[in-house]
Design a protein around this motif. Structure first.
Motif, PDB file in Angstrom:
ATOM      1  N   SER A  35     -98.461  47.373 -33.880  1.00  0.00           N
ATOM      2  CA  SER A  35     -98.815  46.136 -34.574  1.00  0.00           C
ATOM      3  C   SER A  35     -97.640  45.653 -35.413  1.00  0.00           C
ATOM      4  O   SER A  35     -96.626  46.340 -35.582  1.00  0.00           O
ATOM      5  CB  SER A  35    -100.028  46.359 -35.474  1.00  0.00           C
ATOM      6  OG  SER A  35     -99.634  47.014 -36.681  1.00  0.00           O
ATOM      7  N   ASP A  58     -99.089  40.338 -34.449  1.00  0.00           N
ATOM      8  CA  ASP A  58     -99.684  41.440 -33.701  1.00  0.00           C
ATOM      9  C   ASP A  58     -99.701  41.081 -32.222  1.00  0.00           C
ATOM     10  O   ASP A  58    -100.192  40.019 -31.837  1.00  0.00           O
ATOM     11  CB  ASP A  58    -101.139  41.686 -34.133  1.00  0.00           C
ATOM     12  CG  ASP A  58    -101.274  42.261 -35.532  1.00  0.00           C
ATOM     13  OD1 ASP A  58    -100.385  43.025 -35.939  1.00  0.00           O
ATOM     14  OD2 ASP A  58    -102.273  41.936 -36.198  1.00  0.00           O
ATOM     15  N   ARG A  60    -101.181  41.373 -28.423  1.00  0.00           N
ATOM     16  CA  ARG A  60    -102.528  41.620 -27.906  1.00  0.00           C
ATOM     17  C   ARG A  60    -102.802  43.127 -27.925  1.00  0.00           C
ATOM     18  O   ARG A  60    -101.896  43.931 -27.706  1.00  0.00           O
ATOM     19  CB  ARG A  60    -102.650  41.124 -26.465  1.00  0.00           C
ATOM     20  CG  ARG A  60    -102.283  39.677 -26.241  1.00  0.00           C
ATOM     21  CD  ARG A  60    -102.562  39.269 -24.815  1.00  0.00           C
ATOM     22  NE  ARG A  60    -101.916  37.996 -24.488  1.00  0.00           N
ATOM     23  CZ  ARG A  60    -102.292  37.208 -23.489  1.00  0.00           C
ATOM     24  NH1 ARG A  60    -103.312  37.554 -22.718  1.00  0.00           N
ATOM     25  NH2 ARG A  60    -101.653  36.077 -23.244  1.00  0.00           N
ATOM     26  N   ASP A  61    -104.014  43.488 -28.216  1.00  0.00           N
ATOM     27  CA  ASP A  61    -104.459  44.878 -28.254  1.00  0.00           C
ATOM     28  C   ASP A  61    -103.853  45.682 -29.402  1.00  0.00           C
ATOM     29  O   ASP A  61    -103.881  46.914 -29.387  1.00  0.00           O
ATOM     30  CB  ASP A  61    -104.188  45.600 -26.917  1.00  0.00           C
ATOM     31  CG  ASP A  61    -105.294  45.349 -25.900  1.00  0.00           C
ATOM     32  OD1 ASP A  61    -106.462  45.257 -26.319  1.00  0.00           O
ATOM     33  OD2 ASP A  61    -104.989  45.251 -24.700  1.00  0.00           O
ATOM     34  N   THR A  62    -103.295  44.998 -30.398  1.00  0.00           N
ATOM     35  CA  THR A  62    -102.864  45.685 -31.611  1.00  0.00           C
ATOM     36  C   THR A  62    -103.367  44.904 -32.819  1.00  0.00           C
ATOM     37  O   THR A  62    -103.606  43.694 -32.740  1.00  0.00           O
ATOM     38  CB  THR A  62    -101.323  45.815 -31.711  1.00  0.00           C
ATOM     39  OG1 THR A  62    -100.742  44.539 -32.019  1.00  0.00           O
ATOM     40  CG2 THR A  62    -100.732  46.361 -30.429  1.00  0.00           C
ATOM     41  N   THR A  67    -108.414  41.774 -28.559  1.00  0.00           N
ATOM     42  CA  THR A  67    -108.490  43.157 -28.093  1.00  0.00           C
ATOM     43  C   THR A  67    -109.309  43.226 -26.812  1.00  0.00           C
ATOM     44  O   THR A  67    -110.367  42.600 -26.704  1.00  0.00           O
ATOM     45  CB  THR A  67    -109.119  44.056 -29.167  1.00  0.00           C
ATOM     46  OG1 THR A  67    -108.347  43.972 -30.365  1.00  0.00           O
ATOM     47  CG2 THR A  67    -109.156  45.508 -28.708  1.00  0.00           C
ATOM     48  N   TYR A  68    -108.796  43.987 -25.857  1.00  0.00           N
ATOM     49  CA  TYR A  68    -109.440  44.147 -24.568  1.00  0.00           C
ATOM     50  C   TYR A  68    -110.007  45.563 -24.457  1.00  0.00           C
ATOM     51  O   TYR A  68    -109.621  46.458 -25.207  1.00  0.00           O
ATOM     52  CB  TYR A  68    -108.444  43.891 -23.437  1.00  0.00           C
ATOM     53  CG  TYR A  68    -107.834  42.499 -23.452  1.00  0.00           C
ATOM     54  CD1 TYR A  68    -108.252  41.522 -22.563  1.00  0.00           C
ATOM     55  CD2 TYR A  68    -106.837  42.179 -24.367  1.00  0.00           C
ATOM     56  CE1 TYR A  68    -107.691  40.253 -22.566  1.00  0.00           C
ATOM     57  CE2 TYR A  68    -106.264  40.905 -24.388  1.00  0.00           C
ATOM     58  CZ  TYR A  68    -106.696  39.951 -23.495  1.00  0.00           C
ATOM     59  OH  TYR A  68    -106.141  38.701 -23.514  1.00  0.00           O
ATOM     60  N   ALA A 195    -106.917  47.794 -37.304  1.00  0.00           N
ATOM     61  CA  ALA A 195    -107.065  47.445 -35.895  1.00  0.00           C
ATOM     62  C   ALA A 195    -108.522  47.217 -35.516  1.00  0.00           C
ATOM     63  O   ALA A 195    -109.414  47.906 -35.999  1.00  0.00           O
ATOM     64  CB  ALA A 195    -106.475  48.543 -35.026  1.00  0.00           C
ATOM     65  N   HIS A 196    -108.750  46.261 -34.609  1.00  0.00           N
ATOM     66  CA  HIS A 196    -110.091  46.081 -34.046  1.00  0.00           C
ATOM     67  C   HIS A 196    -110.496  47.338 -33.277  1.00  0.00           C
ATOM     68  O   HIS A 196    -111.618  47.820 -33.403  1.00  0.00           O
ATOM     69  CB  HIS A 196    -110.111  44.878 -33.096  1.00  0.00           C
ATOM     70  CG  HIS A 196    -109.988  43.551 -33.777  1.00  0.00           C
ATOM     71  ND1 HIS A 196    -110.766  43.173 -34.844  1.00  0.00           N
ATOM     72  CD2 HIS A 196    -109.177  42.495 -33.520  1.00  0.00           C
ATOM     73  CE1 HIS A 196    -110.448  41.949 -35.229  1.00  0.00           C
ATOM     74  NE2 HIS A 196    -109.490  41.521 -34.436  1.00  0.00           N
ATOM     75  N   ASP A 197    -109.575  47.824 -32.450  1.00  0.00           N
ATOM     76  CA  ASP A 197    -109.817  49.029 -31.645  1.00  0.00           C
ATOM     77  C   ASP A 197    -108.456  49.680 -31.419  1.00  0.00           C
ATOM     78  O   ASP A 197    -107.693  49.253 -30.556  1.00  0.00           O
ATOM     79  CB  ASP A 197    -110.483  48.677 -30.321  1.00  0.00           C
ATOM     80  CG  ASP A 197    -110.791  49.904 -29.459  1.00  0.00           C
ATOM     81  OD1 ASP A 197    -110.392  51.021 -29.858  1.00  0.00           O
ATOM     82  OD2 ASP A 197    -111.417  49.741 -28.397  1.00  0.00           O
ATOM     83  N   ALA A 200    -107.194  50.604 -27.955  1.00  0.00           N
ATOM     84  CA  ALA A 200    -106.826  49.555 -27.005  1.00  0.00           C
ATOM     85  C   ALA A 200    -105.313  49.404 -26.871  1.00  0.00           C
ATOM     86  O   ALA A 200    -104.835  48.906 -25.847  1.00  0.00           O
ATOM     87  CB  ALA A 200    -107.440  48.224 -27.418  1.00  0.00           C
ATOM     88  N   ALA A 201    -104.559  49.833 -27.870  1.00  0.00           N
ATOM     89  CA  ALA A 201    -103.102  49.716 -27.799  1.00  0.00           C
ATOM     90  C   ALA A 201    -102.527  50.490 -26.623  1.00  0.00           C
ATOM     91  O   ALA A 201    -101.427  50.173 -26.144  1.00  0.00           O
ATOM     92  CB  ALA A 201    -102.472  50.195 -29.108  1.00  0.00           C
TER      93      ALA A 201
END
Length: 287
Positions: A35, A58, A60-62, A67-68, A195-197, A200-201
């Motif tokens: 991130s 950030d 994507r995915d951070t 977030t995927y 982080a959302h998840d 996911a990173a």
């Protein structure tokens, strides 16, 4: 300034700026899987205090960006390059000095190759060539390979996850300098909590290339500064040397005993070098 959510090609990215929007813009591109917090607040403020408008974001995915589902990213590395250009669009910045570290340095190269009009200059830190070359380069160190090859034991709880990330930061530091485990632990905890998840990173580890530009690095025409630590375990120094040789007119700044990334101990060297490079376009030796 406060974080700002922006929309780029239909996806939400979290951004933050430092300094005067009227100053020369500097876009910071972090390595994939990391991130924007890894561009530490103090580092960003130092660059901004040098008369720059600093933008970090950030991937994507951070962090707080879109977030995927882990294992199902639905985007490519080319999309991450487009995200960088899209972040500039949201701040109405036609072109910026682009500073990338690790895989962010590769994204910065691809941005310069595919969107040359958006890049005023490049600063490439702890990275390697983003396009194939004919020079054989050394692999990561044995210690680095052992660490990344060892799978986590079971499903780690929050504390175990923090300690694994701190251990990774210790390996990346290269082992030739004292390692500040307390500072690393604080940053890692903040990163995980924000982080959302966080899982996911890992999507970044298996991203398809997408549609990268086919031009060679020799076609990069903007002033380029390569910064590389002599103890980098992921990309040994020869990677930085080869990168500087391939980009016309590029300058190389080596950091003795530095590992992978930007250590606080090197801010006093790296920040002035970036400021000189982005002020004159003539690299470290500019006035």
């Amino acid at each position: 300034m406060a974080e700002r959510m922006v929309e780029v090609d239909g996806v939400e990215l979290c951004t933050e700026t430092f300094g005067d929007p009227a100053a020369p813009p500097v876009l910071l591109v972090m390595g994939t899987g990391a991130s924007m917090l890894w561009w530490e607040d103090g580092f960003c403020r130092l660059v901004a205090e040098g008369g720059r408008f600093v933008i970090r974001y950030d991937h994507r995915d951070t962090g707080r960006s879109v977030t995927y589902e882990p294992g199902r990213p639905g985007y490519t590395a080319t999309d991450l390059v487009r995200d960088a250009a899209g972040v500039l669009d949201t701040y109405e910045v036609p072109a910026a000095h682009v500073v990338g570290v690790s895989a962010g340095g590769a994204l910065a190269q691809l941005l310069a190759l595919g969107h040359a009009d958006r890049v005023r200059s490049l600063v490439l830190i702890s990275t390697s060539a983003a396009v194939p070359g004919d020079r054989e380069l050394p692999p990561p160190t044995a210690e680095f390979i052992r660490f990344v090859a060892a799978p986590p034991v079971g499903q780690p709880d929050a504390d175990a996850l923090v300690e694994r990330q701190v251990a990774y930061a210790r390996v990346l530091a290269g082992g030739r300098r004292p390692f500040d485990g307390t500072a690393a632990r604080t940053l890692v905890r903040r990163d995980i909590e924000r982080a959302h998840d966080f899982d996911a990173a890992r999507n970044h580890d298996s991203l398809p290339d997408g549609d990268p530009p086919q031009a060679p690095l020799s076609s990069i025409a903007v002033p380029t500064l390569v910064i590389h630590g002599t103890a980098d375990p992921m990309f040994p120094l020869l990677h930085g040397e080869a990168l500087a040789e391939q980009i016309p007119g590029a300058e190389l700044l080596t950091l003795r005993d530095a590992g992978h990334g930007i250590e606080r101990a090197d801010w006093a060297t790296v920040v002035p070098a970036i400021l000189r490079h982005t002020a004159t376009g003539n690299g470290v030796g500019g006035s």
